[in-house]
Design a protein around this motif. Sequence first.
Motif, mmCIF file in Angstrom:
data_model
loop_
_atom_site.group_PDB
_atom_site.id
_atom_site.type_symbol
_atom_site.label_atom_id
_atom_site.label_comp_id
_atom_site.label_asym_id
_atom_site.label_seq_id
_atom_site.Cartn_x
_atom_site.Cartn_y
_atom_site.Cartn_z
ATOM 1 N N ILE A 61 -16.714 31.262 -31.269
ATOM 2 C CA ILE A 61 -18.039 30.760 -30.546
ATOM 3 C C ILE A 61 -18.633 31.883 -29.771
ATOM 4 C CG2 ILE A 61 -19.411 29.266 -29.369
ATOM 5 C CD1 ILE A 61 -17.466 27.100 -30.329
ATOM 6 N N LYS A 82 -19.966 35.118 -31.401
ATOM 7 C CA LYS A 82 -21.352 34.899 -32.052
ATOM 8 C C LYS A 82 -22.448 34.727 -31.067
ATOM 9 C CE LYS A 82 -20.340 34.420 -36.479
ATOM 10 N NZ LYS A 82 -19.193 35.594 -36.537
ATOM 11 N N LEU A 138 -19.632 25.869 -23.113
ATOM 12 C CA LEU A 138 -19.323 25.504 -24.243
ATOM 13 C C LEU A 138 -17.897 24.669 -24.324
ATOM 14 C CD1 LEU A 138 -19.550 29.069 -25.835
ATOM 15 C CD2 LEU A 138 -21.004 27.115 -26.440
#
Lengths: 201, 217
Positions: free
Chosen positions: A160, A163, A182
């Motif tokens: 993640i 990205k 996150l």
Amino acid sequence: MESQLLNIFIKSAFIENLALAYFLGMCSYLAVSKTVKTAFGLGLAVIFVLGITMPINWIISNYLLAETGVFGIDLTFLRLILFIAVIASMVQLVEMVVEKFSPSLYNSLGIFLPLITVNCAILGGSLFMVSKEYNFSESIAFGLGGGFGWFLAIIAIAAIREKIQYSAVPGPLRGLGMAFLLTGLMGMAFMSLMGIDPAAF
Amino acid sequence: MSEITKVAEKEPTFAFGKKERKLLTDPLNDNNPITVQVLGICSALAVTTKVDASFVMAIAVVFVCAFSNLIISLLRNSIPKSVRMIVQLVAIATLVTIVELVLKAANYTVFTELSVFIGLIITNCIVMGRLEAFAMANGPWKSFLDGIGNGIGYGIILIAVAAIRELFGKGTFYNIQILGDWYTPNGLMVLFPSAMFVIGILIWIHRSWNRDLIDVS
């Protein structure tokens, strides 16, 4: 018997995930998760060290420190020192063995091997193992499962974070702040697994 | 603070000038262990559901951090490099065991609440990180101050997070009812993920206020 070990493996890997349900080993989890490649190496090393130290610490706490053990007196106050000594020496040993037999793996892991000593997932795992009163084979399953769960979690956050570099995150939140948010979201997702009873399968 | 300055007046080796003061104040802002150095996150997440537990935890970390820094700094010239990790860990583990036994005797309810997390101070990266980064290279007095500073910097964040979580999660502060009956406690604030959000937002606030810390990458 085997199915019970499998249950413990699944339970410790997904339902009681060391990283996302107990938030253990967060320091290296946040510091090393910038790229998937390094996260992969660290995750593998954690599985390995957890799988080895767990049975050794089980033997120590049941045969040396317990009142029924070799010395016949209750030595549980020495538990922390002995556990951490086992972990430190195991990490050192793993480092030497890997260096001798597989220099390429050793180079790719680099500094992450010694870092595992202060990964609280390892010591936390051992302390959980004691408080849950597992037997010997269960402690191996718990160690491997816990390591596998931690491995999955760090790979997920690293992917993640790779990205998210392409998104317009507000400046002060970039990097560390975003990693925290996150992880919080991932932890919420993992909480939904908590009601599952692996024995039902 | 008053104790430290008293000592400083008597003995010149324990100087307390600008440099020493910086050792104490730097970890509170520019070099905060949690929001800047990313050390000691695990315990910060786990114990912050209640203010009293995090207060005890903060004191324990200040104690362990200061004295392990002092011990390792005194021994720093005689520790062989190859076994330094184990020596450091033994010093930390001994101090943590002392804390554990004292807390068990003094306040058993808080001890059961903190359970494994007192033990996990050993692997609290703040302690080990400061030993590696500071105590191995500096004198005992400076290391001692650095330990106290980092312990307090950690404790401030810990108590701030705990105050937010306890206020919204239970409507209380230090076990005293603050929000009245009209407030429905938010169950999410007591769970782990909310600690992540609260610390994330604290980092956001801290960095928008102190813009030098913004991640450039």
